[in-house]
Design a protein around this motif. Structure first.
Motif, PDB file in Angstrom:
ATOM      1  N   LEU A  18       0.744  -1.210   0.077  1.00  0.00           N
ATOM      2  CA  LEU A  18       0.135   0.032   0.166  1.00  0.00           C
ATOM      3  C   LEU A  18       0.895   1.387   0.150  1.00  0.00           C
ATOM      4  CD1 LEU A  18      -2.821  -0.759   2.543  1.00  0.00           C
ATOM      5  CD2 LEU A  18      -3.038  -0.911   0.004  1.00  0.00           C
ATOM      6  N   GLN A  19       1.882   1.245   0.506  1.00  0.00           N
ATOM      7  CA  GLN A  19       2.835   2.276   0.818  1.00  0.00           C
ATOM      8  C   GLN A  19       3.603   2.468  -0.474  1.00  0.00           C
ATOM      9  OE1 GLN A  19       6.044   1.937   3.678  1.00  0.00           O
ATOM     10  NE2 GLN A  19       6.920   4.122   3.001  1.00  0.00           N
ATOM     11  N   ALA A  20       3.993   1.434  -1.295  1.00  0.00           N
ATOM     12  CA  ALA A  20       4.375   1.624  -2.580  1.00  0.00           C
ATOM     13  C   ALA A  20       3.589   2.045  -3.609  1.00  0.00           C
ATOM     14  CB  ALA A  20       5.016   0.253  -2.807  1.00  0.00           C
ATOM     15  N   PHE A  21       2.371   1.627  -3.407  1.00  0.00           N
ATOM     16  CA  PHE A  21       1.536   1.969  -4.382  1.00  0.00           C
ATOM     17  C   PHE A  21       1.122   3.591  -4.146  1.00  0.00           C
ATOM     18  CE2 PHE A  21      -3.332   3.155  -5.145  1.00  0.00           C
ATOM     19  CZ  PHE A  21      -3.205   2.927  -6.583  1.00  0.00           C
ATOM     20  N   ALA A  22       0.984   4.261  -3.115  1.00  0.00           N
ATOM     21  CA  ALA A  22       0.580   5.565  -2.882  1.00  0.00           C
ATOM     22  C   ALA A  22       1.740   6.234  -2.978  1.00  0.00           C
ATOM     23  CB  ALA A  22       0.398   5.483  -1.478  1.00  0.00           C
ATOM     24  N   MET A  23       2.973   5.816  -2.862  1.00  0.00           N
ATOM     25  CA  MET A  23       4.201   6.741  -3.093  1.00  0.00           C
ATOM     26  C   MET A  23       4.216   6.774  -4.753  1.00  0.00           C
ATOM     27  SD  MET A  23       8.024   6.226  -1.782  1.00  0.00           S
ATOM     28  CE  MET A  23       7.146   6.420  -0.116  1.00  0.00           C
ATOM     29  N   THR A  24       3.992   5.587  -5.492  1.00  0.00           N
ATOM     30  CA  THR A  24       4.082   5.659  -6.978  1.00  0.00           C
ATOM     31  C   THR A  24       3.188   6.859  -7.337  1.00  0.00           C
ATOM     32  OG1 THR A  24       4.807   3.406  -6.893  1.00  0.00           O
ATOM     33  CG2 THR A  24       4.015   4.022  -8.962  1.00  0.00           C
ATOM     34  N   VAL A  25       1.899   6.712  -6.742  1.00  0.00           N
ATOM     35  CA  VAL A  25       1.031   7.555  -7.760  1.00  0.00           C
ATOM     36  C   VAL A  25       1.237   8.938  -7.216  1.00  0.00           C
ATOM     37  CG1 VAL A  25      -1.480   8.253  -7.157  1.00  0.00           C
ATOM     38  CG2 VAL A  25      -1.100   5.982  -7.189  1.00  0.00           C
ATOM     39  N   MET A  26       1.887   9.332  -6.058  1.00  0.00           N
ATOM     40  CA  MET A  26       2.212  10.624  -5.964  1.00  0.00           C
ATOM     41  C   MET A  26       3.344  11.172  -6.669  1.00  0.00           C
ATOM     42  SD  MET A  26       1.862  10.477  -1.610  1.00  0.00           S
ATOM     43  CE  MET A  26       2.581  12.165  -1.355  1.00  0.00           C
ATOM     44  N   ILE A  27       4.296  10.370  -6.751  1.00  0.00           N
ATOM     45  CA  ILE A  27       5.402  10.517  -7.591  1.00  0.00           C
ATOM     46  C   ILE A  27       4.930  10.739  -9.086  1.00  0.00           C
ATOM     47  CG2 ILE A  27       7.591   9.975  -8.647  1.00  0.00           C
ATOM     48  CD1 ILE A  27       8.154   8.375  -5.814  1.00  0.00           C
ATOM     49  N   ASN A  28       4.330  10.299  -9.631  1.00  0.00           N
ATOM     50  CA  ASN A  28       3.844  10.129 -10.995  1.00  0.00           C
ATOM     51  C   ASN A  28       2.517  10.488 -11.257  1.00  0.00           C
ATOM     52  OD1 ASN A  28       6.515   9.121 -11.954  1.00  0.00           O
ATOM     53  ND2 ASN A  28       5.871   6.957 -11.847  1.00  0.00           N
ATOM     54  N   ALA A  29       1.879  11.255 -10.425  1.00  0.00           N
ATOM     55  CA  ALA A  29       0.575  11.923 -10.838  1.00  0.00           C
ATOM     56  C   ALA A  29       0.498  12.777 -11.899  1.00  0.00           C
ATOM     57  CB  ALA A  29       0.097  12.494  -9.374  1.00  0.00           C
ATOM     58  N   ARG A  30       1.551  13.459 -12.220  1.00  0.00           N
ATOM     59  CA  ARG A  30       1.697  14.313 -13.317  1.00  0.00           C
ATOM     60  C   ARG A  30       1.383  13.581 -14.451  1.00  0.00           C
ATOM     61  NH1 ARG A  30       6.834  12.524 -11.835  1.00  0.00           N
ATOM     62  NH2 ARG A  30       8.171  12.098 -13.393  1.00  0.00           N
ATOM     63  N   HIS A  31       1.818  12.176 -14.609  1.00  0.00           N
ATOM     64  CA  HIS A  31       1.161  11.517 -15.853  1.00  0.00           C
ATOM     65  C   HIS A  31      -0.212  11.464 -16.154  1.00  0.00           C
ATOM     66  CE1 HIS A  31       5.308   9.925 -16.722  1.00  0.00           C
ATOM     67  NE2 HIS A  31       5.525  10.141 -15.606  1.00  0.00           N
ATOM     68  N   LEU A  32      -1.041  11.994 -15.157  1.00  0.00           N
ATOM     69  CA  LEU A  32      -2.415  12.231 -15.538  1.00  0.00           C
ATOM     70  C   LEU A  32      -2.738  13.245 -16.408  1.00  0.00           C
ATOM     71  CD1 LEU A  32      -3.787  11.444 -11.974  1.00  0.00           C
ATOM     72  CD2 LEU A  32      -3.945   9.833 -13.854  1.00  0.00           C
ATOM     73  N   PHE A  33      -2.096  14.072 -16.342  1.00  0.00           N
ATOM     74  CA  PHE A  33      -2.079  15.590 -16.945  1.00  0.00           C
ATOM     75  C   PHE A  33      -1.381  15.321 -18.512  1.00  0.00           C
ATOM     76  CE2 PHE A  33      -2.066  16.678 -12.510  1.00  0.00           C
ATOM     77  CZ  PHE A  33      -2.950  17.425 -12.328  1.00  0.00           C
ATOM     78  N   TYR A  34      -0.146  14.572 -18.431  1.00  0.00           N
ATOM     79  CA  TYR A  34       0.246  14.192 -19.904  1.00  0.00           C
ATOM     80  C   TYR A  34      -0.845  13.322 -20.641  1.00  0.00           C
ATOM     81  CZ  TYR A  34       4.688  15.350 -17.393  1.00  0.00           C
ATOM     82  OH  TYR A  34       5.636  15.916 -16.958  1.00  0.00           O
ATOM     83  N   GLY A  35      -1.277  12.511 -20.062  1.00  0.00           N
ATOM     84  CA  GLY A  35      -2.296  11.524 -20.657  1.00  0.00           C
ATOM     85  C   GLY A  35      -3.664  12.245 -21.321  1.00  0.00           C
ATOM     86  N   ILE A  36      -3.984  13.297 -20.451  1.00  0.00           N
ATOM     87  CA  ILE A  36      -5.020  14.034 -20.919  1.00  0.00           C
ATOM     88  C   ILE A  36      -4.784  15.083 -22.117  1.00  0.00           C
ATOM     89  CG2 ILE A  36      -6.898  15.962 -20.339  1.00  0.00           C
ATOM     90  CD1 ILE A  36      -6.795  14.718 -17.455  1.00  0.00           C
ATOM     91  N   SER A  37      -3.320  15.405 -21.902  1.00  0.00           N
ATOM     92  CA  SER A  37      -3.028  16.404 -22.973  1.00  0.00           C
ATOM     93  C   SER A  37      -2.912  15.652 -24.411  1.00  0.00           C
ATOM     94  CB  SER A  37      -1.678  17.071 -22.481  1.00  0.00           C
ATOM     95  OG  SER A  37      -1.897  17.739 -21.277  1.00  0.00           O
ATOM     96  N   MET A  38      -2.369  14.467 -24.254  1.00  0.00           N
ATOM     97  CA  MET A  38      -2.315  13.485 -25.593  1.00  0.00           C
ATOM     98  C   MET A  38      -3.362  12.655 -25.998  1.00  0.00           C
ATOM     99  SD  MET A  38       0.956  14.249 -26.107  1.00  0.00           S
ATOM    100  CE  MET A  38       1.409  13.031 -27.406  1.00  0.00           C
ATOM    101  N   LEU A  39      -4.369  13.041 -25.598  1.00  0.00           N
ATOM    102  CA  LEU A  39      -5.696  12.141 -26.182  1.00  0.00           C
ATOM    103  C   LEU A  39      -5.828  12.569 -27.552  1.00  0.00           C
ATOM    104  CD1 LEU A  39      -8.234  12.622 -23.275  1.00  0.00           C
ATOM    105  CD2 LEU A  39      -7.080  10.624 -24.016  1.00  0.00           C
ATOM    106  N   GLU A  40      -5.762  13.617 -27.975  1.00  0.00           N
ATOM    107  CA  GLU A  40      -6.178  13.944 -29.229  1.00  0.00           C
ATOM    108  C   GLU A  40      -4.891  13.448 -30.374  1.00  0.00           C
ATOM    109  OE1 GLU A  40      -8.422  15.123 -32.253  1.00  0.00           O
ATOM    110  OE2 GLU A  40      -8.995  15.324 -30.080  1.00  0.00           O
TER     111      GLU A  40
END
Length: 301
Positions: A84-106
């Motif tokens: 659980l700690q590994a999952f939470a830490m990974t999401v926090m560190i790489n949360a910026r990729h959510l915005f990358y994905g939205i920007s690249m949809l088109e």
């Protein structure tokens, strides 16, 4: 049948298409190669010093492909088992990729079988190139993005593997080496700044990032700044686009040889008046002109 035909065409891409896309993508990845090799070798050495064989950095760089998380994973592997700690830490560190994905949809539309790998391999550097690069018209956009992602992936994996293999033999001070990636992003930003005609969005991003840095601190400002930038650009999207369009139309009008001359017809109660000349000395005279239904408002016959 149609889907099967599309998949067949994707698998059997003409050799010339692949060669053009690779030739166009490679120059963009040369700065990434320098940064990734330095950091990849550093990561491999770090893993070696921590007691892991070269298989660990090789396989982790191949399957995780997220530099920050890979460095953090070393401590996670050495510590107590806590998924659980590994999952939470990974999401926090790489949360910026959510915005990358939205920007690249088109941009990812129509990429077919390449899309899963493009999503998997979308690191910071690949996103920066694929989002801002001006791809030549004769180069397939999907294959261009694919080769940018693949080349960056190869650079990172090979650097991590070499660091893991030769880590026990190499002895040098690596303090400050991580600044290579910061310098690279500064160069990418400056290149984008020189290419864009309107700097409002860039200045907006810098300003909001500085505000969030002051408000949240260096450790926690990244996610708030990204949320603020996305919100601001979403709200100001139409004004920004209108401003850019207005500037271009203004430039076009400035190039017109007689843009200041006032001509046309004005419909009044007493009839149609022909207007000629340049303001403020425009001359208006009554004529027998008549407006048509199929012409612009000032057209007359």
């Amino acid at each position: 049948m149609i889907n099967a035909a599309k998949k067949t065409r994707l698998r059997q891409a003409p050799p010339g298409t692949l060669k053009k896309a690779l030739s166009a993508a490679f120059p963009y990845t040369i700065p990434i190669f320098a940064g990734f090799w330095f950091l990849g070798i550093t990561y491999g050495i770090f893993m070696n010093v921590s007691g892991f064989s070269f298989w660990y950095p090789l396989l982790m760089s191949l399957t995780i492909f997220a530099g920050s998380v890979e460095f953090v994973t070393v401590n996670l592997l050495l510590g107590a088992f806590n998924p659980l700690q590994a999952f939470a830490m990974t999401v926090m560190i790489n949360a910026r990729h959510l915005f990358y994905g939205i920007s690249m949809l088109e941009k990812f539309k129509g990429t077919g079988l390449k899309k899963p790998y493009l999503i998997f391999g979308m690191c910071d550097e690949s996103f920066s190139i694929n989002y801002t690069a001006k791809i030549p018209k004769d180069v397939d956009q999907g294959w261009f993005m694919f080769f940018v992602t693949l080349l960056n992936h190869i650079y990172w994996v090979s650097g991590a593997a070499l660091g893991g293999i030769f880590g026990s033999l190499i002895r040098f001070n690596t303090d400050g080496l991580e600044f290579v990636m910061t310098a690279m992003f500064v160069v990418i930003f400056m290149d984008h700044w020189l290419k864009e005609k309107n700097h409002i969005s860039s200045l907006l991003g810098l300003g909001l990032s500085l505000v969030c840095l002051a408000a949240f601190g260096a450790d926690d400002f990244l996610i708030p700044s990204m949320l603020a930038i996305v919100a601001a650009l979403t709200i100001l999207r139409k004004p920004l686009e209108t401003g850019a369009g207005g500037k271009e139309s203004g430039e076009s009008k400035a190039l017109a040889p007689e843009s200041g001359r006032k001509t046309g017809c004005r419909q009044t109660k007493t009839g149609c008046h022909q207007i000629t000349g340049s303001p403020p000395q425009a001359i208006e005279r009554k004529t027998g002109c008549q407006q048509t239904l199929n012409s612009p408002p000032q057209a007359a016959i």
